[in-house]
Write a protein that holds these residues in place. Structure first.
Motif, PDB file in Angstrom:
ATOM      1  N   ASP A 119     -24.488   3.739   7.788  1.00 50.60           N
ATOM      2  CA  ASP A 119     -25.782   4.355   7.482  1.00 50.60           C
ATOM      3  C   ASP A 119     -26.328   3.889   6.145  1.00 50.60           C
ATOM      4  O   ASP A 119     -27.514   3.585   6.009  1.00 50.60           O
ATOM      5  N   ASP A 120     -25.443   3.858   5.162  1.00 53.69           N
ATOM      6  CA  ASP A 120     -25.880   3.410   3.843  1.00 53.69           C
ATOM      7  C   ASP A 120     -26.291   1.938   3.866  1.00 53.69           C
ATOM      8  O   ASP A 120     -27.219   1.531   3.171  1.00 53.69           O
ATOM      9  N   MET A 121     -25.591   1.168   4.673  1.00 51.26           N
ATOM     10  CA  MET A 121     -25.952  -0.253   4.770  1.00 51.26           C
ATOM     11  C   MET A 121     -27.347  -0.396   5.363  1.00 51.26           C
ATOM     12  O   MET A 121     -28.154  -1.193   4.899  1.00 51.26           O
ATOM     13  N   ILE A 122     -27.603   0.390   6.388  1.00 57.50           N
ATOM     14  CA  ILE A 122     -28.922   0.328   7.021  1.00 57.50           C
ATOM     15  C   ILE A 122     -30.003   0.702   6.015  1.00 57.50           C
ATOM     16  O   ILE A 122     -31.046   0.038   5.920  1.00 57.50           O
ATOM     17  N   LYS A 123     -29.724   1.719   5.222  1.00 54.12           N
ATOM     18  CA  LYS A 123     -30.709   2.127   4.213  1.00 54.12           C
ATOM     19  C   LYS A 123     -30.976   1.016   3.212  1.00 54.12           C
ATOM     20  O   LYS A 123     -32.115   0.769   2.822  1.00 54.12           O
ATOM     21  N   LEU A 124     -29.912   0.367   2.804  1.00 51.86           N
ATOM     22  CA  LEU A 124     -30.082  -0.706   1.819  1.00 51.86           C
ATOM     23  C   LEU A 124     -30.860  -1.878   2.426  1.00 51.86           C
ATOM     24  O   LEU A 124     -31.728  -2.471   1.782  1.00 51.86           O
ATOM     25  N   ILE A 125     -30.557  -2.180   3.667  1.00 53.74           N
ATOM     26  CA  ILE A 125     -31.272  -3.277   4.328  1.00 53.74           C
ATOM     27  C   ILE A 125     -32.758  -2.926   4.469  1.00 53.74           C
ATOM     28  O   ILE A 125     -33.624  -3.763   4.223  1.00 53.74           O
ATOM     29  N   GLU A 126     -33.022  -1.682   4.807  1.00 57.31           N
ATOM     30  CA  GLU A 126     -34.428  -1.263   4.916  1.00 57.31           C
ATOM     31  C   GLU A 126     -35.158  -1.444   3.591  1.00 57.31           C
ATOM     32  O   GLU A 126     -36.295  -1.883   3.546  1.00 57.31           O
ATOM     33  N   LYS A 127     -34.465  -1.107   2.542  1.00 55.31           N
ATOM     34  CA  LYS A 127     -35.060  -1.233   1.220  1.00 55.31           C
ATOM     35  C   LYS A 127     -35.369  -2.710   0.907  1.00 55.31           C
ATOM     36  O   LYS A 127     -36.405  -3.036   0.334  1.00 55.31           O
ATOM     37  N   LEU A 128     -34.440  -3.567   1.293  1.00 57.32           N
ATOM     38  CA  LEU A 128     -34.645  -4.994   1.038  1.00 57.32           C
ATOM     39  C   LEU A 128     -35.811  -5.534   1.862  1.00 57.32           C
ATOM     40  O   LEU A 128     -36.578  -6.385   1.401  1.00 57.32           O
ATOM     41  N   ILE A 129     -35.968  -5.014   3.065  1.00 58.04           N
ATOM     42  CA  ILE A 129     -37.103  -5.438   3.900  1.00 58.04           C
ATOM     43  C   ILE A 129     -38.407  -4.965   3.266  1.00 58.04           C
ATOM     44  O   ILE A 129     -39.356  -5.722   3.102  1.00 58.04           O
ATOM     45  N   GLU A 130     -38.387  -3.681   2.865  1.00 60.49           N
ATOM     46  CA  GLU A 130     -39.549  -3.091   2.211  1.00 60.49           C
ATOM     47  C   GLU A 130     -40.011  -3.916   1.020  1.00 60.49           C
ATOM     48  O   GLU A 130     -41.191  -4.144   0.808  1.00 60.49           O
ATOM     49  N   LYS A 131     -39.039  -4.314   0.231  1.00 62.33           N
ATOM     50  CA  LYS A 131     -39.368  -5.046  -0.987  1.00 62.33           C
ATOM     51  C   LYS A 131     -39.659  -6.515  -0.730  1.00 62.33           C
ATOM     52  O   LYS A 131     -39.927  -7.283  -1.662  1.00 62.33           O
ATOM     53  N   GLY A 132     -39.529  -6.919   0.508  1.00 60.80           N
ATOM     54  CA  GLY A 132     -39.875  -8.298   0.839  1.00 60.80           C
ATOM     55  C   GLY A 132     -38.766  -9.304   0.619  1.00 60.80           C
ATOM     56  O   GLY A 132     -39.004 -10.509   0.621  1.00 60.80           O
ATOM     57  N   TYR A 133     -37.543  -8.812   0.447  1.00 59.59           N
ATOM     58  CA  TYR A 133     -36.425  -9.734   0.244  1.00 59.59           C
ATOM     59  C   TYR A 133     -35.709 -10.061   1.554  1.00 59.59           C
ATOM     60  O   TYR A 133     -34.828 -10.912   1.588  1.00 59.59           O
ATOM     61  N   ALA A 134     -36.048  -9.334   2.586  1.00 59.69           N
ATOM     62  CA  ALA A 134     -35.349  -9.553   3.845  1.00 59.69           C
ATOM     63  C   ALA A 134     -36.350  -9.510   4.984  1.00 59.69           C
ATOM     64  O   ALA A 134     -37.436  -8.956   4.846  1.00 59.69           O
ATOM     65  N   TYR A 135     -35.996 -10.113   6.094  1.00 62.14           N
ATOM     66  CA  TYR A 135     -36.899 -10.139   7.236  1.00 62.14           C
ATOM     67  C   TYR A 135     -36.111  -9.957   8.527  1.00 62.14           C
ATOM     68  O   TYR A 135     -34.932 -10.288   8.607  1.00 62.14           O
ATOM     69  N   ALA A 239     -27.309 -10.837  -5.134  1.00 60.60           N
ATOM     70  CA  ALA A 239     -28.675 -10.951  -4.622  1.00 60.60           C
ATOM     71  C   ALA A 239     -29.116  -9.645  -3.959  1.00 60.60           C
ATOM     72  O   ALA A 239     -30.182  -9.101  -4.269  1.00 60.60           O
ATOM     73  N   GLN A 240     -28.289  -9.118  -3.086  1.00 58.96           N
ATOM     74  CA  GLN A 240     -28.639  -7.885  -2.367  1.00 58.96           C
ATOM     75  C   GLN A 240     -28.851  -6.727  -3.321  1.00 58.96           C
ATOM     76  O   GLN A 240     -29.850  -6.005  -3.253  1.00 58.96           O
ATOM     77  N   SER A 241     -27.888  -6.539  -4.216  1.00 57.72           N
ATOM     78  CA  SER A 241     -27.917  -5.358  -5.063  1.00 57.72           C
ATOM     79  C   SER A 241     -29.017  -5.436  -6.110  1.00 57.72           C
ATOM     80  O   SER A 241     -29.735  -4.462  -6.346  1.00 57.72           O
ATOM     81  N   GLU A 242     -29.140  -6.596  -6.728  1.00 61.37           N
ATOM     82  CA  GLU A 242     -30.129  -6.688  -7.800  1.00 61.37           C
ATOM     83  C   GLU A 242     -31.542  -6.729  -7.234  1.00 61.37           C
ATOM     84  O   GLU A 242     -32.476  -6.215  -7.849  1.00 61.37           O
ATOM     85  N   ALA A 243     -31.694  -7.315  -6.062  1.00 66.32           N
ATOM     86  CA  ALA A 243     -33.017  -7.312  -5.435  1.00 66.32           C
ATOM     87  C   ALA A 243     -33.410  -5.886  -5.056  1.00 66.32           C
ATOM     88  O   ALA A 243     -34.535  -5.459  -5.294  1.00 66.32           O
ATOM     89  N   ALA A 244     -32.454  -5.158  -4.504  1.00 67.17           N
ATOM     90  CA  ALA A 244     -32.769  -3.806  -4.028  1.00 67.17           C
ATOM     91  C   ALA A 244     -33.014  -2.837  -5.171  1.00 67.17           C
ATOM     92  O   ALA A 244     -33.944  -2.043  -5.136  1.00 67.17           O
ATOM     93  N   TYR A 245     -32.157  -2.887  -6.189  1.00 71.36           N
ATOM     94  CA  TYR A 245     -32.243  -1.883  -7.245  1.00 71.36           C
ATOM     95  C   TYR A 245     -33.018  -2.354  -8.463  1.00 71.36           C
ATOM     96  O   TYR A 245     -33.279  -1.580  -9.376  1.00 71.36           O
ATOM     97  N   GLY A 246     -33.310  -3.623  -8.516  1.00 74.82           N
ATOM     98  CA  GLY A 246     -34.091  -4.140  -9.636  1.00 74.82           C
ATOM     99  C   GLY A 246     -33.373  -4.053 -10.960  1.00 74.82           C
ATOM    100  O   GLY A 246     -33.993  -3.972 -12.018  1.00 74.82           O
ATOM    101  N   LYS A 247     -32.042  -4.003 -10.918  1.00 71.10           N
ATOM    102  CA  LYS A 247     -31.312  -4.021 -12.180  1.00 71.10           C
ATOM    103  C   LYS A 247     -29.974  -4.726 -12.017  1.00 71.10           C
ATOM    104  O   LYS A 247     -29.555  -5.054 -10.906  1.00 71.10           O
ATOM    105  N   ASN A 248     -29.359  -4.956 -13.168  1.00 72.83           N
ATOM    106  CA  ASN A 248     -28.069  -5.623 -13.200  1.00 72.83           C
ATOM    107  C   ASN A 248     -27.053  -4.908 -12.314  1.00 72.83           C
ATOM    108  O   ASN A 248     -26.998  -3.690 -12.289  1.00 72.83           O
ATOM    109  N   PHE A 249     -26.247  -5.710 -11.621  1.00 76.20           N
ATOM    110  CA  PHE A 249     -25.309  -5.155 -10.642  1.00 76.20           C
ATOM    111  C   PHE A 249     -23.940  -4.875 -11.267  1.00 76.20           C
ATOM    112  O   PHE A 249     -23.394  -3.783 -11.143  1.00 76.20           O
ATOM    113  N   VAL A 250     -23.381  -5.898 -11.932  1.00 78.97           N
ATOM    114  CA  VAL A 250     -22.014  -5.823 -12.445  1.00 78.97           C
ATOM    115  C   VAL A 250     -21.973  -6.405 -13.846  1.00 78.97           C
ATOM    116  O   VAL A 250     -22.633  -7.409 -14.130  1.00 78.97           O
TER     117      VAL A 250
END
Length: 489
Positions: A119-135, A239-250
């Motif tokens: 479920d959380d993965m789906i949410k993250l993917i949706e966010k990436l689509i929303e932000k235009g990083y995924a299709y 790429a996934q994390s920083e694109a989705a959250y707009g901040k440093n990942f690690v």
RNA sequence: GGGCGGGUCACCUAGAGGCCGGGUGGCGGACUGCAGAUCCGCAUACGCGGGUUCAAAUCCCGCCCCGCCCUCCA
């Protein structure tokens, strides 16, 4: 001050955790479709040591290690075995964890599984689509690599190189070869989950982005894994994390060196994969741990007979020193410095040096080989002290032993006693000489009493026969004048 | 081709510009009935060719060799 080599900057950097006194670390775990091999062992022993050292330094460590329990290889292997893929991976997940425990690796704080976080993965993917990083492409979802400007920063590759190496596999529907799958539409007969894009399953990389941030927040302190994961896995996580959250990942990326076998890469095609289970048949867990600790975690290590044999002997030296100290040690370590004589004061200085030198080594990017030097230096000084000092202060010895064990434990050495003696063989031996007792210790003592008489009567053949037989059974004896000590080897 | 890490004594590893590395194994000595353990001592080293420097395993250049990654990987 602890300094850690950060793959991201390719430099040793001072370690400053996000939250004072706490460290949040994530290490990529196994894809569980077969037994764990010694390459896995190398990596997880390395990170176990890192975790232990951080705790030694007083940090509270939250250590997450994921389990990839759904993936192409699992599905293929399960099909071949005619099993349900999820049952199949659960079975191997259990076995792999068992292997790691047998090796003496401490459990992570948590072993989250990919399939428990869909479920959380789906949410993250949706966010990436929303932000235009995924299709979305016909039930699949892909990450658009060129949309993420910093792609390649971890592996130090530029987009040109990445594009040159990229391919589109048959059946993939991505727009650009360098794009990678976030979600894969289900093929007939595969495990599947419902999603906004139809039934399917997650890509590999997304689980780590999701589970790390879920349990550690973002950014978190340390992300580790084998060097082979730098590209593409960790690059994609960034790429996934920083694109989705707009901040440093690690903040700190750590990568352990690969393990070779007799100078060769360990691979299926060479047929030289050694399972942890098989390695444990030949070598003590502690010997394997020593072997791993004798290499710096970032260097390649070579699993060879000679090196293991060396490790075996070296471990014995450490164990004997521990035993000798334990024999002299009293109940507690609260010695009175004023009561110590010159020799003892000198030894006290050696005990204190153990810690400082050990920390100096470990503070330098977890330099375990260097840290081992300090242990051996301490061993030499201990042996010398015990040899020269008639009746050493019991409490001082207890303190020395405790300090020794405290640092050794960080290196996963001198941990809980493993039963290495062959009790049955000893009992049979006892029967042969008429020593029949409840406790195995009493049998051994009885045998030694017989041997003592034999020695006094200069019946050395009998004395040596008992000695040799005990040695066969894992008991080594040591004559010191008239007295005889024994130990498990 | 790109990225990364290596080549150190018989074996395994660490390494700061000058002095030291450690373990295993070997040799000699002490101890010992012998063995083991322990201590003391000894030996064997920095891939090749240049350069910088009073001084290089360590810095620079070139070369050779090995491993890993470059969309399966721990």
């Amino acid at each position: 001050m602890l300094r850690i080599y950060n793959t991201l900057t390719r430099k040793k950097e001072p370690f400053i955790p996000m939250e004072e006194g706490k460290v949040k670390m994530y290490v990529c775990g196994m894809t569980t479709y077969s037994d764990a091999h010694i390459g896995h062992a190398r990596t997880y022993v390395a990170f176990d040591i890192i975790r232990r050292y951080l705790e030694y330094k007083g940090y509270e460590v939250l250590y997450i290690q994921n389990i990839t329990d759904i993936d192409d290889k699992i599905i293929n292997a399960a099909n071949e075995a005619n099993m349900d893929p999820l049952e199949y991976s659960a079975y191997y997940a259990e076995r792999c964890l068992e292997d790691m425990r047998k090796l003496g690796i401490r459990d992570a704080s948590l072993y989250p599984k990919a399939t428990e976080h869909i479920d959380d993965m789906i949410k993250l993917i949706e966010k990436l689509i929303e932000k235009g990083y995924a299709y979305v492409a016909d039930g699949d979802v892909y990450f658009s690599v060129e949309r993420f400007q910093e792609y390649g920063k971890l592996s130090k590759q530029d987009m040109k190189q990445i594009k040159a190496g990229a391919r589109i596999q048959p059946g993939e529907k991505k727009r650009k070869p360098e794009d990678f799958a976030l979600w894969k539409a289900a093929k007939p007969g595969e495990p599947k989950w419902r999603s906004p894009w139809g039934e399917g399953r997650p890509g590999w990389h997304i689980e780590c982005s999701v589970m790390s941030s879920r349990y550690l927040g973002i950014p978190f302190d340390i992300h580790g894994g084998g060097q082979d994961l730098i590209f593409p896995h960790h690059e994609n996580e960034i790429a996934q994390s920083e694109a989705a959250y707009g901040k440093n990942f690690v903040n700190y990326w750590l990568h352990s060196g690969m393990l070779k076998v007799r100078g060769e890469k360990m691979s299926k095609s060479l047929g030289n994969i050694i399972n942890v289970r098989d390695a444990l048949k030949q070598w003590d867990a502690e010997v394997l741990r020593f072997f791993f600790a004798s290499y710096h975690y970032r260097s390649p290590a070579d699993f060879g007979e000679d090196a293991l044999k060396n490790a075996e002997n070296a471990v014995k030296r450490l164990r004997i020193a521990r035993e000798k100290l334990a024999e002299m040690a009293g109940e507690d370590e609260n010695f009175d410095e004023n009561k110590l004589d010159e020799k003892e004061k000198e030894y006290l200085a050696a005990i204190k040096e153990l810690r400082t030198k050990f920390e100096e080594a470990m503070d330098d990017d977890f330099n375990t080989p260097k840290a081992l030097e300090t242990l051996f230096d301490f061993v030499r000084k201990t042996n010398k002290f015990l040899m020269e000092k008639e009746k050493p202060d019991e409490k001082l010895c207890r303190y020395a032993l405790n300090e020794f064990l405290r640092v050794a434990n960080v290196l996963t050495l001198l941990q809980e006693e493993e039963k290495r003696m062959d009790e049955d063989a000893i009992r049979r031996l006892g029967e042969k000489y008429g020593v029949i007792k409840e406790k195995i210790e009493d049998v051994i003592e009885g045998l030694l009493a017989i041997r003592r008489k034999a020695r006094e009567a200069k019946e050395y053949e009998l004395a040596d026969a008992i000695r040799d037989a005990l040695r066969e059974a894992g008991i080594e004896i040591e004559d010191i004048g008239k007295e005889t000590k024994w130990r498990i080897i």
